[in-house]
Design a protein around this motif. Structure first.
Motif, PDB file in Angstrom:
ATOM      1  N   ASP A  33      -3.742 -31.664 -10.022  1.00 20.37           N
ATOM      2  CA  ASP A  33      -3.354 -30.265 -10.166  1.00 20.37           C
ATOM      3  C   ASP A  33      -3.225 -29.631  -8.776  1.00 20.37           C
ATOM      4  OD1 ASP A  33      -4.344 -27.237 -10.310  1.00 20.37           O
ATOM      5  OD2 ASP A  33      -3.403 -27.754 -12.238  1.00 20.37           O
ATOM      6  N   PRO A  34      -2.039 -29.130  -8.415  1.00 22.84           N
ATOM      7  CA  PRO A  34      -1.836 -28.588  -7.053  1.00 22.84           C
ATOM      8  C   PRO A  34      -2.805 -27.469  -6.690  1.00 22.84           C
ATOM      9  CG  PRO A  34       0.269 -28.840  -8.182  1.00 22.84           C
ATOM     10  CD  PRO A  34      -0.793 -29.079  -9.208  1.00 22.84           C
ATOM     11  N   ASP A  35      -3.079 -26.569  -7.636  1.00 19.33           N
ATOM     12  CA  ASP A  35      -3.979 -25.449  -7.329  1.00 19.33           C
ATOM     13  C   ASP A  35      -5.385 -25.951  -7.046  1.00 19.33           C
ATOM     14  OD1 ASP A  35      -1.952 -23.636  -7.598  1.00 19.33           O
ATOM     15  OD2 ASP A  35      -2.408 -23.135  -9.695  1.00 19.33           O
ATOM     16  N   HIS A  36      -5.869 -26.881  -7.864  1.00 23.67           N
ATOM     17  CA  HIS A  36      -7.210 -27.421  -7.651  1.00 23.67           C
ATOM     18  C   HIS A  36      -7.281 -28.204  -6.345  1.00 23.67           C
ATOM     19  CE1 HIS A  36      -9.756 -26.335 -10.984  1.00 23.67           C
ATOM     20  NE2 HIS A  36      -8.789 -26.599 -11.867  1.00 23.67           N
ATOM     21  N   CYS A  37      -6.232 -28.966  -6.071  1.00 22.33           N
ATOM     22  CA  CYS A  37      -6.217 -29.735  -4.823  1.00 22.33           C
ATOM     23  C   CYS A  37      -6.274 -28.819  -3.602  1.00 22.33           C
ATOM     24  CB  CYS A  37      -4.963 -30.619  -4.768  1.00 22.33           C
ATOM     25  SG  CYS A  37      -5.071 -32.087  -5.796  1.00 22.33           S
ATOM     26  N   PHE A  38      -5.494 -27.733  -3.640  1.00 20.30           N
ATOM     27  CA  PHE A  38      -5.480 -26.787  -2.521  1.00 20.30           C
ATOM     28  C   PHE A  38      -6.855 -26.143  -2.346  1.00 20.30           C
ATOM     29  CE2 PHE A  38      -4.937 -22.493  -0.831  1.00 20.30           C
ATOM     30  CZ  PHE A  38      -4.255 -22.751   0.341  1.00 20.30           C
ATOM     31  N   ALA A  39      -7.456 -25.688  -3.457  1.00 19.42           N
ATOM     32  CA  ALA A  39      -8.766 -25.038  -3.394  1.00 19.42           C
ATOM     33  C   ALA A  39      -9.838 -26.010  -2.910  1.00 19.42           C
ATOM     34  CB  ALA A  39      -9.137 -24.473  -4.764  1.00 19.42           C
ATOM     35  N   THR A  40      -9.775 -27.247  -3.391  1.00 21.99           N
ATOM     36  CA  THR A  40     -10.769 -28.248  -2.987  1.00 21.99           C
ATOM     37  C   THR A  40     -10.647 -28.576  -1.510  1.00 21.99           C
ATOM     38  OG1 THR A  40     -10.719 -29.217  -5.202  1.00 21.99           O
ATOM     39  CG2 THR A  40     -11.657 -30.576  -3.447  1.00 21.99           C
ATOM     40  N   GLU A  41      -9.396 -28.732  -1.051  1.00 28.62           N
ATOM     41  CA  GLU A  41      -9.193 -29.036   0.371  1.00 28.62           C
ATOM     42  C   GLU A  41      -9.685 -27.887   1.253  1.00 28.62           C
ATOM     43  OE1 GLU A  41      -5.721 -30.295   3.584  1.00 28.62           O
ATOM     44  OE2 GLU A  41      -5.174 -29.924   1.485  1.00 28.62           O
ATOM     45  N   ALA A  42      -9.406 -26.633   0.854  1.00 30.66           N
ATOM     46  CA  ALA A  42      -9.867 -25.476   1.627  1.00 30.66           C
ATOM     47  C   ALA A  42     -11.389 -25.465   1.714  1.00 30.66           C
ATOM     48  CB  ALA A  42      -9.364 -24.187   0.995  1.00 30.66           C
ATOM     49  N   ALA A  43     -12.054 -25.706   0.579  1.00 31.80           N
ATOM     50  CA  ALA A  43     -13.517 -25.713   0.561  1.00 31.80           C
ATOM     51  C   ALA A  43     -14.073 -26.830   1.435  1.00 31.80           C
ATOM     52  CB  ALA A  43     -14.001 -25.857  -0.873  1.00 31.80           C
ATOM     53  N   LEU A  44     -13.484 -28.028   1.331  1.00 33.01           N
ATOM     54  CA  LEU A  44     -13.974 -29.160   2.106  1.00 33.01           C
ATOM     55  C   LEU A  44     -13.728 -28.976   3.609  1.00 33.01           C
ATOM     56  CD1 LEU A  44     -12.911 -32.128  -0.216  1.00 33.01           C
ATOM     57  CD2 LEU A  44     -15.233 -31.292   0.229  1.00 33.01           C
ATOM     58  N   ARG A  45     -12.587 -28.401   3.972  1.00 30.31           N
ATOM     59  CA  ARG A  45     -12.326 -28.118   5.393  1.00 30.31           C
ATOM     60  C   ARG A  45     -13.366 -27.146   5.952  1.00 30.31           C
ATOM     61  NH1 ARG A  45      -6.857 -28.487   7.992  1.00 30.31           N
ATOM     62  NH2 ARG A  45      -5.620 -29.964   6.782  1.00 30.31           N
ATOM     63  N   ALA A  46     -13.669 -26.109   5.171  1.00 32.33           N
ATOM     64  CA  ALA A  46     -14.644 -25.121   5.621  1.00 32.33           C
ATOM     65  C   ALA A  46     -16.029 -25.748   5.788  1.00 32.33           C
ATOM     66  CB  ALA A  46     -14.704 -23.960   4.634  1.00 32.33           C
ATOM     67  N   LEU A  47     -16.438 -26.571   4.820  1.00 30.32           N
ATOM     68  CA  LEU A  47     -17.733 -27.252   4.914  1.00 30.32           C
ATOM     69  C   LEU A  47     -17.768 -28.195   6.121  1.00 30.32           C
ATOM     70  CD1 LEU A  47     -18.359 -28.068   1.137  1.00 30.32           C
ATOM     71  CD2 LEU A  47     -19.481 -26.292   2.519  1.00 30.32           C
ATOM     72  N   HIS A  48     -16.654 -28.873   6.370  1.00 28.77           N
ATOM     73  CA  HIS A  48     -16.570 -29.786   7.502  1.00 28.77           C
ATOM     74  C   HIS A  48     -16.690 -29.027   8.827  1.00 28.77           C
ATOM     75  CE1 HIS A  48     -15.448 -33.353   9.768  1.00 28.77           C
ATOM     76  NE2 HIS A  48     -14.493 -32.642  10.382  1.00 28.77           N
ATOM     77  N   LEU A  49     -16.028 -27.889   8.932  1.00 32.41           N
ATOM     78  CA  LEU A  49     -16.131 -27.057  10.133  1.00 32.41           C
ATOM     79  C   LEU A  49     -17.587 -26.685  10.417  1.00 32.41           C
ATOM     80  CD1 LEU A  49     -13.121 -24.580   9.760  1.00 32.41           C
ATOM     81  CD2 LEU A  49     -13.439 -26.244  11.613  1.00 32.41           C
ATOM     82  N   ARG A  50     -18.292 -26.303   9.376  1.00 33.59           N
ATOM     83  CA  ARG A  50     -19.684 -25.893   9.528  1.00 33.59           C
ATOM     84  C   ARG A  50     -20.568 -27.065   9.938  1.00 33.59           C
ATOM     85  NH1 ARG A  50     -21.977 -23.081   4.402  1.00 33.59           N
ATOM     86  NH2 ARG A  50     -19.911 -22.143   4.596  1.00 33.59           N
ATOM     87  N   ARG A  51     -20.324 -28.238   9.333  1.00 34.87           N
ATOM     88  CA  ARG A  51     -21.155 -29.404   9.646  1.00 34.87           C
ATOM     89  C   ARG A  51     -20.944 -29.904  11.077  1.00 34.87           C
ATOM     90  NH1 ARG A  51     -19.730 -31.267   4.434  1.00 34.87           N
ATOM     91  NH2 ARG A  51     -18.121 -32.631   5.352  1.00 34.87           N
ATOM     92  N   THR A  52     -19.719 -29.781  11.545  1.00 36.50           N
ATOM     93  CA  THR A  52     -19.406 -30.310  12.882  1.00 36.50           C
ATOM     94  C   THR A  52     -19.529 -29.271  13.994  1.00 36.50           C
ATOM     95  OG1 THR A  52     -17.049 -29.840  12.536  1.00 36.50           O
ATOM     96  CG2 THR A  52     -17.841 -32.052  11.946  1.00 36.50           C
ATOM     97  N   ALA A  53     -20.051 -28.067  13.661  1.00 39.10           N
ATOM     98  CA  ALA A  53     -20.209 -27.021  14.670  1.00 39.10           C
ATOM     99  C   ALA A  53     -21.116 -27.510  15.795  1.00 39.10           C
ATOM    100  CB  ALA A  53     -20.797 -25.764  14.036  1.00 39.10           C
ATOM    101  N   ALA A  54     -20.764 -27.128  17.026  1.00 38.42           N
ATOM    102  CA  ALA A  54     -21.591 -27.504  18.165  1.00 38.42           C
ATOM    103  C   ALA A  54     -22.950 -26.819  18.058  1.00 38.42           C
ATOM    104  CB  ALA A  54     -20.905 -27.082  19.460  1.00 38.42           C
ATOM    105  N   PRO A  55     -24.029 -27.491  18.481  1.00 37.33           N
ATOM    106  CA  PRO A  55     -25.351 -26.852  18.410  1.00 37.33           C
ATOM    107  C   PRO A  55     -25.445 -25.679  19.371  1.00 37.33           C
ATOM    108  CG  PRO A  55     -25.470 -28.905  19.621  1.00 37.33           C
ATOM    109  CD  PRO A  55     -24.087 -28.831  19.037  1.00 37.33           C
TER     110      PRO A  55
END
Length: 376
Positions: free
Chosen positions: A354-376
């Motif tokens: 489903d395109p809408d679910h894929c877009f929402a999931t990718e946005a959420a995962l990108r945001a979580l990834h940004l937070r996890r990889t933030a410099a200390p």
């Protein structure tokens, strides 16, 4: 010399206006009588000093300080102020020579008289300069305050306020069609000399800021980098003047992300280079909610397994690559990728088509990834 004073005053007045026509408003406006009195009093006081030497008058001293302050407050240059003193000296000495010839005064006396005159005028000039410096400080303080107020009004979105144009006119600042707001870290001290004169600066606010008028071209970028050397700052996008509050808001959000280590290309960060990051990271609570909804099928999985599947899903959504390509990004064997993708397909089912679910999931995962990889 006493009977020469009235006509000498007129001559000095006329020559000053000829040499410095910008002083015309002073000599013809409400302060004209004060200027005439100041000239006459200075000449009278000098003649009195020659006839009967005595300590300088405090009233005379304050009168010349006041003249200097007035010149500064009305925007006249210090060179023009000093030039008027030189004109007065030249005319007074010329008139004294005429009197000396009429009275048959000795050359030795006239040399002594000239030395005394120069010393006296130097005193007056020093007092006027002292007042000028006082007036300049006051004017500069007032101008800085007005420019800070101008920046605050624009950054807060009150660009339609009728006083904005008046305030800009009072500071000699031309309202631009577009602006960029720059958010500075607290305690920032940019090099003012490296900034163009039209840059507005407010370092008194808990959230210090700069305002750059006009397009953010290469020259403006270079001067900004130089002025902010070593200072953590975020440059908001260039926007129309009426929407300056957006540039200010995005700059502050971008600065917060740089401070937290999510954005790491500082010290001067340009929002234009991180628009997607801004979109994904500026409402953490909302993105947490989105992630919980989109990743709900993985609830109940062991933490390690959930993390591996989530990371594989993120890379697949971002690249839509083959098992070999995804394995290269994740540093795992392609067969492992295929195994995980079968698990994801079974867990999420039709959600991954489903395109809408894929877009929402990718946005959420990108945001979580940004937070996890933030410099200390």
């Amino acid at each position: 010399m006493r009977r020469e004073i009235p006509s000498l005053r007129q001559e000095i007045r006329a020559d000053v206006l000829t040499a410095y026509p910008e002083f015309a408003p002073v000599f013809t406006g409400p302060q004209a009588s004060h200027i005439d009195v100041a000239i006459e009093q200075s000449l009278t006081a000098f003649v009195d000093q020659v006839a009967r030497p005595s300590p300088p008058s405090p009233l005379r001293d304050e009168m010349f300080r006041a003249l200097g302050r007035t010149a500064a407050e009305q925007g006249y240059s210090l060179n023009a102020l000093r030039g008027t003193c030189r004109i007065g000296t030249r005319l007074a000495l010329h008139r004294a020579k005429k009197v000396s010839r009429h009275c048959d005064l000795s050359p030795l006396f006239m040399l002594s008289f000239a030395d005394t005159l120069f010393g006296y005028v130097n005193q007056l000039e020093g007092l006027a300069i002292e007042g000028y410096m006082e007036g300049s400080t006051t004017v500069q303080d007032d101008q800085d305050g007005l420019r800070r107020r101008l920046l605050q009004l624009i950054a807060s979105g009150t660009t339609a306020h009728t006083s904005l144009g008046e305030l800009a006119e009072r500071t000699g600042w031309q309202l631009p069609e577009q602006v960029s707001l720059v958010a500075l870290s607290p305690g920032a001290r940019p090099a003012r000399t490296a900034l163009a004169p039209d840059v507005l600066v407010d370092l008194t606010d808990p959230q210090p800021a700069l305002l750059l008028p006009g397009p953010l071209d290469a020259v403006r970028r270079a001067s900004l980098e130089h002025a902010l050397s070593g200072t953590l700052a975020a440059v908001g996008p260039t926007v129309p003047l009426a929407t300056a509050t957006d540039s200010a808001r995005w700059a502050r959000q971008c600065l917060a992300l740089a401070e937290s280590g999510i954005i790491r290309d500082g010290p001067v960060v340009h929002c234009e280079d991180h628009l997607l990051t801004l979109l994904l990271a500026t409402d953490p609570a909302l993105l947490e909610q989105l992630a919980r909804r989109e990743l709900a099928p993985l609830d109940g999985q062991p933490a390690t397994r959930r993390a591996r599947l989530t990371e594989t899903l993120r890379v697949w959504l971002a690249t839509r690559g083959t098992a070999a390509q995804i394995g290269e990004v994740l540093h795992i064997h392609p067969q492992t990728v295929r195994y995980r993708m079968r698990n994801l397909d079974a867990t999420f089912g039709r959600q991954l088509t489903d395109p809408d679910h894929c877009f929402a999931t990718e946005a959420a995962l990108r945001a979580l990834h940004l937070r996890r990889t933030a410099a200390p």
